[in-house]
Design a protein around this motif. Structure first.
Motif, PDB file in Angstrom:
ATOM      1  N   SER A   1       0.808  -1.214   0.000  1.00 13.99           N
ATOM      2  CA  SER A   1       0.000   0.000   0.000  1.00 13.99           C
ATOM      3  C   SER A   1       0.847   1.273   0.000  1.00 13.99           C
ATOM      4  N   PHE A   2       2.111   1.181   0.410  1.00 10.12           N
ATOM      5  CA  PHE A   2       2.983   2.357   0.422  1.00 10.12           C
ATOM      6  C   PHE A   2       3.614   2.610  -0.950  1.00 10.12           C
ATOM      7  N   GLY A   3       3.702   1.582  -1.779  1.00  4.72           N
ATOM      8  CA  GLY A   3       4.182   1.736  -3.151  1.00  4.72           C
ATOM      9  C   GLY A   3       5.619   2.213  -3.276  1.00  4.72           C
ATOM     10  N   ILE A   4       6.473   1.844  -2.344  1.00  9.71           N
ATOM     11  CA  ILE A   4       7.867   2.291  -2.386  1.00  9.71           C
ATOM     12  C   ILE A   4       8.823   1.099  -2.367  1.00  9.71           C
ATOM     13  N   ASP A   5      10.012   1.318  -2.966  1.00 13.84           N
ATOM     14  CA  ASP A   5      11.037   0.272  -3.019  1.00 13.84           C
ATOM     15  C   ASP A   5      11.948   0.308  -1.797  1.00 13.84           C
ATOM     16  N   GLY A   6      12.043   1.453  -1.172  1.00 18.10           N
ATOM     17  CA  GLY A   6      12.908   1.600  -0.014  1.00 18.10           C
ATOM     18  C   GLY A   6      12.537   2.837   0.753  1.00 18.10           C
ATOM     19  N   LEU A   7      13.099   2.943   1.954  1.00 22.09           N
ATOM     20  CA  LEU A   7      12.871   4.122   2.768  1.00 22.09           C
ATOM     21  C   LEU A   7      14.072   4.346   3.667  1.00 22.09           C
ATOM     22  N   CYS A   8      14.222   5.584   4.064  1.00 24.96           N
ATOM     23  CA  CYS A   8      15.292   5.974   4.957  1.00 24.96           C
ATOM     24  C   CYS A   8      14.650   6.617   6.174  1.00 24.96           C
ATOM     25  N   ASN A   9      14.871   6.024   7.335  1.00 28.87           N
ATOM     26  CA  ASN A   9      14.342   6.597   8.561  1.00 28.87           C
ATOM     27  C   ASN A   9      15.470   7.356   9.248  1.00 28.87           C
ATOM     28  N   ILE A  10      15.473   8.680   9.052  1.00 24.92           N
ATOM     29  CA  ILE A  10      16.514   9.524   9.638  1.00 24.92           C
ATOM     30  C   ILE A  10      16.261   9.775  11.120  1.00 24.92           C
ATOM     31  N   LEU A  11      15.130   9.296  11.639  1.00 26.75           N
ATOM     32  CA  LEU A  11      14.768   9.520  13.031  1.00 26.75           C
ATOM     33  C   LEU A  11      15.328   8.446  13.962  1.00 26.75           C
ATOM     34  N   THR A  12      15.925   7.387  13.406  1.00 28.23           N
ATOM     35  CA  THR A  12      16.529   6.343  14.240  1.00 28.23           C
ATOM     36  C   THR A  12      18.018   6.643  14.418  1.00 28.23           C
ATOM     37  N   ASN A  13      18.586   6.056  15.436  1.00 29.10           N
ATOM     38  CA  ASN A  13      20.025   6.171  15.657  1.00 29.10           C
ATOM     39  C   ASN A  13      20.579   4.771  15.883  1.00 29.10           C
ATOM     40  N   PRO A  14      21.358   4.240  14.924  1.00 32.70           N
ATOM     41  CA  PRO A  14      21.801   4.861  13.687  1.00 32.70           C
ATOM     42  C   PRO A  14      20.645   5.028  12.688  1.00 32.70           C
ATOM     43  N   ILE A  15      20.887   5.847  11.671  1.00 33.00           N
ATOM     44  CA  ILE A  15      19.912   6.027  10.596  1.00 33.00           C
ATOM     45  C   ILE A  15      19.655   4.661   9.965  1.00 33.00           C
ATOM     46  N   THR A  16      18.407   4.381   9.632  1.00 31.24           N
ATOM     47  CA  THR A  16      18.028   3.075   9.097  1.00 31.24           C
ATOM     48  C   THR A  16      17.528   3.187   7.668  1.00 31.24           C
ATOM     49  N   ILE A  17      18.084   2.353   6.806  1.00 30.29           N
ATOM     50  CA  ILE A  17      17.586   2.204   5.440  1.00 30.29           C
ATOM     51  C   ILE A  17      16.918   0.835   5.359  1.00 30.29           C
ATOM     52  N   LEU A  18      15.691   0.821   4.854  1.00 29.94           N
ATOM     53  CA  LEU A  18      14.975  -0.426   4.601  1.00 29.94           C
ATOM     54  C   LEU A  18      14.742  -0.516   3.101  1.00 29.94           C
ATOM     55  N   VAL A  19      15.075  -1.663   2.524  1.00 32.32           N
ATOM     56  CA  VAL A  19      14.940  -1.868   1.085  1.00 32.32           C
ATOM     57  C   VAL A  19      14.063  -3.086   0.837  1.00 32.32           C
TER      58      VAL A  19
END
Length: 181
Positions: free
Chosen positions: A86-104
């Motif tokens: 439903s989000f229609g995305i291939d990846g995301l970057c959560n800059i609010l986590t420490n460390p920064i998190t990339i989900l693919v």
């Protein structure tokens, strides 16, 4: 005995998904548990294969790091995960986590395009911003030039184009990958 091994893989996959779910911008972004038909094969496949997939995308992350001086590199972690369709995305970057998190979501693009998704999300992580503005274009261009990809050149109004730069062709059924087909 095979049942026990499969059950262990299922539990490992389920635990992994619960862990990365906490790193998403919202937990519903990583949710296969409502998928009654496919949740068992998805969790089992993840339990058996996620370390190999994560090793590959971590290698891409390290290549991106090499484009910057050590003191300019942010602390970033990366994980492969099925992102809710439903989000229609291939990846995301959560800059609010420490460390920064990339989900693919490596199921949403062909393996040859995983690198492009990592590069795109890395640009967000390096910049520490969600947007697709001129600063993002500059960082993305720097990465693309360093990695041998076609760089974007900023023009007013190109934010929509930058959302999918570098271009990655979407797969027809992203869950097919996560089931192991």
């Amino acid at each position: 005995m095979n049942y026990l091994k499969q059950n262990d893989a299922f539990t490992r996959g389920q635990d992994y998904l619960h862990q990365v779910q906490r790193l998403a911008l919202e937990p519903g972004m990583v949710d296969v548990f409502d998928n009654l038909r496919d949740r068992i094969p998805i969790c089992t496949w993840i339990g058996d294969n996620i370390n190999t997939v994560n090793a590959q995308i971590n290698a891409y992350l390290e290549v991106c790091h090499e484009c910057f001086h050590p003191q300019e590199r942010r602390h970033i972690q990366i994980f492969a995960v099925p992102i809710a369709q439903s989000f229609g995305i291939d990846g995301l970057c959560n800059i609010l986590t420490n460390p920064i998190t990339i989900l693919v979501d490596v199921g949403r693009v062909a393996p040859k395009d995983w690198f492009g998704v990592v590069v795109h999300e890395y640009a967000h992580a390096h910049l520490g911003d969600f947007g697709h503005n001129q600063q993002f274009a500059s960082i993305l261009s720097h990465l693309c030039l360093g990695l041998g990809l076609e760089p974007p050149y900023w023009e007013e109004g190109m934010e929509a184009t930058l959302r999918s730069w570098p271009y990655c062709k979407s797969t027809i059924d992203p869950l097919e990958f996560w089931i192991g087909r």
